[in-house]
Structure formats: C-alpha cells, structure tokens
Design an enzyme around this catalytic site. Structure first.
Site, short mmCIF file in Angstrom:
data_model
loop_
_atom_site.label_atom_id
_atom_site.label_comp_id
_atom_site.label_asym_id
_atom_site.label_seq_id
_atom_site.Cartn_x
_atom_site.Cartn_y
_atom_site.Cartn_z
N GLU A 392 0.80 -1.22 0.00
CA GLU A 392 0.00 0.00 0.00
C GLU A 392 0.84 1.28 0.00
O GLU A 392 0.41 2.31 0.53
CB GLU A 392 -0.98 0.00 1.17
N GLU A 457 -6.44 -8.03 -0.78
CA GLU A 457 -7.10 -7.83 0.52
C GLU A 457 -8.54 -7.43 0.29
O GLU A 457 -8.86 -6.68 -0.64
CB GLU A 457 -6.40 -6.75 1.36
#
Length: 749
Positions: A392, A457
């Site tokens: 991320e 995710e």
C-alpha cells in the site's frame, strides 16, 4: 567430512539489559536467564499490552567449545531471524551486524574461534523502534516484537564450500522438465582450485533419475557457477492436491575427494499468468482463493518454533481449505514454507513494509531484504509470486524498477507483484495486485483494468468480528466473505482473491479494537475458527474433506440473531435439515445467490424453531449428501449447563530442547459436547514435570474457549498439565518431551 550442521538453539543466556561488557567471555550477571531459541525478549499477555514492553536492547550469550577436529575447517553461524538489529561478537570481537528482522544472515567466525578452548558467541539485539529499517518509518498495522525469534545453527565446512544452490525451472511439460542449476561457491583459500561439480535428481525413494558432472576452476572469494541443464523425463508434477517433491543434490570434489554437499527439496511445476489474466498451474486454470497471514502468536509474539509454524500451514490448507496464502507483509519462517511445499499450499511472499517508503539508505535495506528473501526461498515450489513493492505504498518509479529488476535477475522463473491500494498506480510488475476494500462498502467488484489482476485484501477492518460477538455478526461476517469470493469467481479475468485475514493479530494502539488486537481473522488469535472459517473450509472438495456446518446457535429467540434464515456451509450436493426429529426441508446449494462459488451455502428460509420453543425442539441437524449417500452431518442443540472442561493438545510428543511446544486448546462444554459460546470462566493451570506454561494463568475463556502453550525444558520426560475452574471442573492431559536427537554445538569439553 564434507559439512556438518549443528543445532545452536540450546544453552543460551539472556540478559534484558544493554551492558557493553556482555560481549566478553568472563562477564557475569545474576540477571542472566538460561533460555533456548526461538526466544521472545518479552512474554506478553495476548492483549492489553504496550509495544514499549518489548522495545529494548538485550544480549544473548552462548558459550561453546569447538574441538581440535575443526582444525582447517570454516565455522559459519547462521541466524534465521533477529528482530530488528543483530550485532554478533565472538570472544569480544565484533564479527558483523545485520539490520532487519525478517531475513536470514550468516557470518564466518573461523578467524576468531579458539579451538579446544571455551569461546563465547554474543549477540546484541536491538528491538527498539528503528525508523531507519523496513518496515518501520511510520505507523505499521502489526507488531514486530523482539529477540532471536527464529532458529540458529553452526555450519562446519571445508575451506571451499557451497554457499547456496538454485534449481531454476526453465521448462516444464508433462513429458519433460528442464532444470538449470546454479551455485555460489566460496573459496577461502588464496589460490585457484579445480573442482568437480556433480548434480543429481533423486525421486522420493532416493533413486537417482538424473546425473551430470562438470569441472570448474574456482577463483579465490565468492563465485557464482552455472552448469548445464538437467532433463527430467516424464516428471511427476507438483500439484495442489499432489505436491510431489524431488531431492536435488550438488556435490563438489577435489581429486575425487568429496569436500561439500548441499541438498534441496524441489517441486517440478509450471505456474504462469497468461494474457487472459488467469493463473495456470501445469496448464490447468486455477482460481486462487486465499487469506493473508501474520506470523505472530499470542504470548510468544513471533517466536514460534518449527512445530507451530508447520501447524499454521496445516490449518490454512486443511482446516480453511485455501489454495494460497499471502505472507503479509514480510517473509515467513522457513519451516512454514517447507510445510507449504509438502502439502501443496501456494505462497505469495513479499518484502517487509507497510505504506511507508524511507530514504535512500532505507531503500537500500529493502533491496537487501529482497535479495535475502529470494536467495533463501527460490527453491520452494510453494512460492509462486514475489512481492516487490511495499504494501500500500505510493508509486516510486526508480525504486520499484530496481526491485523488479533485482527479482528477475535472482529468479527469472517467477513473476513479480506489488500490492497497492489505488487503481491508477504505475504498473511495473508482472501481476497487478490490489487491495479492494470497496467490495465491502458497495458490494461491487471492480473489473480488471490491468492483466493479470488479483485482489490481495478485502474485508478485515471493514467488518472486524470477535469470536464472542453476537451470532448475527458472526453470520454476517461469514456471509460477506462468501459474497466477495463469489464475486471474484464470477470474473474469469480476476486471477483470485485473498481475504484479510486468516488469524486475529496484535497491533499498535492506532489500529484494532483498543485492546491491541485486530479482530480481522476468520479464526481468532488462538487459531480457533469463527463461522467464516467454515465457509472457507466448505470450498474444498468433499473427497479431500467433507464439510457440513450450521452457522447458528440454537437459542430461544431470534433477538440479535439472523431471523428465520438458516445458513449451512457444505461441499455436498444436498442438505437435509431436521428440526428435532422432523425433516424440515431438503435444499440444493444456493446457486441463485452464489452462482460462481465452487460450493455455495445452503439457505433455509422460514426456519422459526423458536416458535416451537428451543427446549422443545432440542436440536437442529444438517445432513450432507452426495449421490444420495451421507458424507457429513452437524447438529446444534439448546445450550445446557457447563458439564466438562476440555484440554486438547495439538501434539502428544515434543522434543526437550527448551523451546519446542504444543498449543493446548481449552474449551468449556455442555453435555452435548458444545462449546459454551457465552462462558467466560477463569481457568487455572498447574504443571508437573519438565515443562512450563506459556500463557495467562488464570486464562479467562473467550467464547467459551482459548489456548495456552505447553513448552519443554531441556530434560526429557512426561509433562502433566492440570486445568481447573475453581470449585467446579478440572481435567488433566499429558504430553511426552523426548530427548533432543540433533547434534548441538558443544558447551564444554
């Protein structure tokens, strides 16, 4: 003797202070504690603690006595993981330093060792918050813990030895497999030597299938050697359900005298992401269904020995029915990967990091982490993707060009991926991997805008669920996982989806539920299943593990419940549902709601057992059938009074090395063998024999259950564990702690 590998996990001394003289042989301090590795610098409760408790500098000291038989040998000390900085000293001399807690390192200690005398290996371990070392630098949604938390060994080798072997898969088909071996050979002599390199492939019975030998000239220092290709005819392929492993052996000789040998287990398999975006294993399309995994455990932090690491892989494959796992957000234990190889569980492995990219020195360490990770793990057939991007993180063209280039140089046989949380990210890797949490908000799946494309995710912090939450929340948690996996199965160009996450985990105060736990798992922190775990379990084929599970408790009313809709997870063709002894309905899988899942849930509507009175109904039973034959059944009953306390160890035998252990699951049950979901009794423990309890004492039950660990000491024998609830219930179990058979580094003459 070509090489000898000695266990260096035993007979250490630990000092939870930073005292400069601790590196000296004759140093003594009454606060030193005798310990074995793996070791956490601080045992903690499973929640409600501060990360400051383990963020300190400590010393580990290991006296040893190398005999004269090691003359003219090289002694290498290897560490699998030290959190976060390890400074290594031998007899007071600094040998080297390693920064970063997730990757291995080794040092040649030969020049400082005194043979036939007492020596001291000392390690200064800095477990403070180090913002200059990945993954730190900003907030991180997991804890690093501290200590020498993975295995340590000493390798005794000749002056010319093999440092690593890489068995690159160049071509894999049904009729043949082409393997291109390469090796790093260390020549510590000040002269050139000619060596013979023999390579061979053995089957699982030890029979030789392929043999090749070549002569090479080895210069002083480290030299990478590539040799000719090996052809394996009609190979047995490594498959998800049949993970066949070969033994690959390299031997080097001088004048027909064997001087070193290195052995690796390899799997021959072809895994690729094609232009259609689909993942193919051995030319068969494979929809990837997985969960993320953190390596941390209650009480121990990261310091789980080999047995527990392997158990985690078994849970993921066999109890949760996954075909892949993501090692978020760092390389896992070698023991975990070895078990994944054995059972056919694919692994997406990535470098340490979480959202933050540091300065040039920080990036340099990240590239070092990547190199250490790939060199360590590129022979594992279970590893199918290298994660070369900080999880991320923002785009960084130069940095991520460098990580991709390095990964492809070190391992041309595997694709790269990089996990991001924004869709317009620069795509430099081979597979575009994306954390799609909008799936939870909107229930809509984003179609791939890049190929190949994989969801890495979903769920997690969008719907945290405790094992002792209301039944309604437990059901909705499971249903959301089912809905999202169904959506990814509907889109053929999505390679797969990986939910967040497998197990609840400890985290910083900025995250989680205030008690330093993120309740994001389909299992709790003790690896015990929530309802969502049974959804994943039901996606296996019944020939592997037949599953039927009623996602409900039989309680008197539907208040805070799921109304009159009853959901059964199963991998059968039909389910018969009985209310008491009366057949309520026979249903097929709900393909209307879940058209793409391998095994959709069974949904029974209008199931108002509470109108009959739960005590009158007595039970609800689901019977799963295939071709008219029962394959599994599950019954739930009205909860009764507590009747028995149960202790269930994962293992009946461990080894007496001072660190090995078994999880012991605790459950309070009624007369129908149901775990009492709302029981919160304190359970007390007593240990007899050569073992110790790792965990809270007393332990307060959560959802009527929990776990502690029973750990060995150095002497073998029977370990008895008694658990009891005061004035009500008690129970006992025993496990055997067997003699450590591995050869250890001698402590004295």
């Amino acid at each position: 003797m070509s090489r000898e590998v000695l266990n260096l996990n035993t007979d250490w001394f630990f000092l939870a202070e930073d005292i400069k003289d601790a590196k000296e042989l004759r140093f003594n301090n009454e606060k030193m504690e005798a310990i074995s590795l793996p070791h956490s610098n601080k045992l903690l409760p499973h929640h409600y603690f501060s990360e400051k408790e383990y963020q300190f500098i400590s010393w580990y000291r290991r006296p040893f006595y190398p005999g004269k038989e090691y003359e003219n040998k090289r002694l290498l000390v290897e560490f699998d993981g030290v959190m976060s900085v390890g400074e290594v000293f031998l007899n007071g001399h600094k040998i080297g330093e390693h920064k970063g807690g997730y990757t291995p390192f080794s040092f040649d200690i030969t020049d400082y060792v005194e043979l036939a005398k007492e020596n001291l290996l000392a390690v200064r371990v800095d477990s403070t918050q180090r913002k200059d070392i990945p993954p730190e630098g900003n907030v991180v949604d997991y804890l690093l813990f501290g200590g020498i938390y993975r295995d340590v060994r000493v390798k005794v080798v000749n002056p010319i030895y093999l440092n690593w072997a890489f068995w690159e898969l160049k071509e894999v088909e049904q009729t043949r497999g082409i393997i291109r071996p390469s090796f790093e050979i260390i020549n510590s002599l000040d002269k050139v030597e000619k060596v013979k390199i023999c390579t061979r492939i053995l089957d699982d019975r030890g029979d030789e299938l392929v043999y090749r030998e070549e002569e090479k000239t080895i210069k002083a220092g480290a030299q990478e050697i590539k040799i000719g290709e090996l052809e394996l005819k009609n190979p047995r392929l490594w498959e998800i359900n049949n993970p066949y492993l070969y033994q690959a052996v390299c031997e080097i000789s001088i004048d027909n005298c064997l001087i070193d040998i290195i052995e690796s287990r390899i799997g021959v398999r072809k895994l690729e992401f094609r232009e259609d975006g689909v993942c193919y294993l051995n030319n068969q399309a494979l929809k990837l269904r997985g969960l993320n995994r953190h390596q941390m455990f209650p009480y121990l932090g990261n310091a789980m020995p080999v047995r527990g690491q392997r158990k985690d892989a078994d849970i993921l494959k066999n109890e949760l029915g996954l075909n892949f796992v993501r090692s978020s957000h760092y390389p896992p234990s070698p023991a975990f990967l070895e078990r994944c190889d054995e059972i056919g569980l694919l692994v997406f492995e990535e470098i340490p990091g979480w959202q933050h990219i540091g300065d040039q020195e920080w990036k340099g360490l990240s590239l070092q982490n990547l190199e250490e990770m790939i060199i360590r793990d590129r022979n594992h057939p279970s590893v199918f993707l290298w994660g070369v991007r900080i999880n991320e993180s923002p785009d960084d063209n130069d940095f991520y060009l460098a990580t991709n280039k390095l990964a492809h140089q070190l391992d041309p046989s595997r694709p790269t991926a990089g996990v991001r949380n924004f869709r317009d990210s620069e795509f430099l890797e081979d597979v575009f991997t994306y954390n799609d949490f909008e799936l939870n908000r909107e229930g809509k799946i984003k179609f791939p805008h890049k190929k190949p494309y994989m969801i890495t995710e979903f769920m997690g912090h969008m719907y945290p669920t405790k094992a002792y939450d209301s039944v309604e929340r437990l059901i909705k948690h499971a249903v959301k996982h089912a809905q999202i996996q169904d959506k990814q199965y509907r889109v053929p160009h999505i390679a797969g989806a990986c939910g967040w996450c497998a197990f609840d985990y400890n985290t910083h105060q900025d995250f989680g539920s205030g008690d330093r736990i993120c309740y994001h798992g389909v299992c709790d922190i003790f690896r015990l299943p929530k309802f969502a775990a049974f959804f994943y379990r039901s996606q296996q084929e019944a020939v592997v593990n037949p599953v039927v599970f009623i996602a409900r408790h039989l309680i008197p009313s539907f208040n805070e419940d799921y109304g009159d809709e009853l959901i059964v997870f199963g991998n059968c063709e039909e389910v018969e549902l009985f209310i008491g002894k009366e057949l309520f309905a026979v249903n097929k899988p709900d393909y209307l709601t879940y058209p793409a899942l391998p095994h959709p849930p069974f949904v029974f509507k209008g199931c108002k057992w509470w109108e009959w009175g739960a005590s009158t109904v007595g039970s609800i039973t689901a019977v799963g059938k295939i071709a008219g034959k029962e394959i599994a059944r599950h019954s739930i009953y009205s909860f009764g009074q507590p009747e028995k306390l149960v202790l269930k160890p994962d293992f009946k035998e461990i080894k007496a090395d001072g660190a090995d252990l078994s999880r012991v699951v605790i459950e309070l049950k009624d007369d129908k063998d149901q775990t009492l979901h709302l029981a919160h009794y304190p359970v007390f423990f007593e240990v007899e024999g050569p073992g110790r309890l790792i965990g809270e004492n007393p332990f307060t039950l959560e959802a009527g259950r929990g776990a502690v660990f029973l750990q060995s000491k150095r002497e073998p024998g029977k370990i008895n564990l008694k658990g009891y609830i005061k004035d009500q219930f008690s129970t006992e179990i025993s496990i055997m702690s067997g003699k450590l058979e591995e050869k250890i580094v001698p402590v004295s003459m």
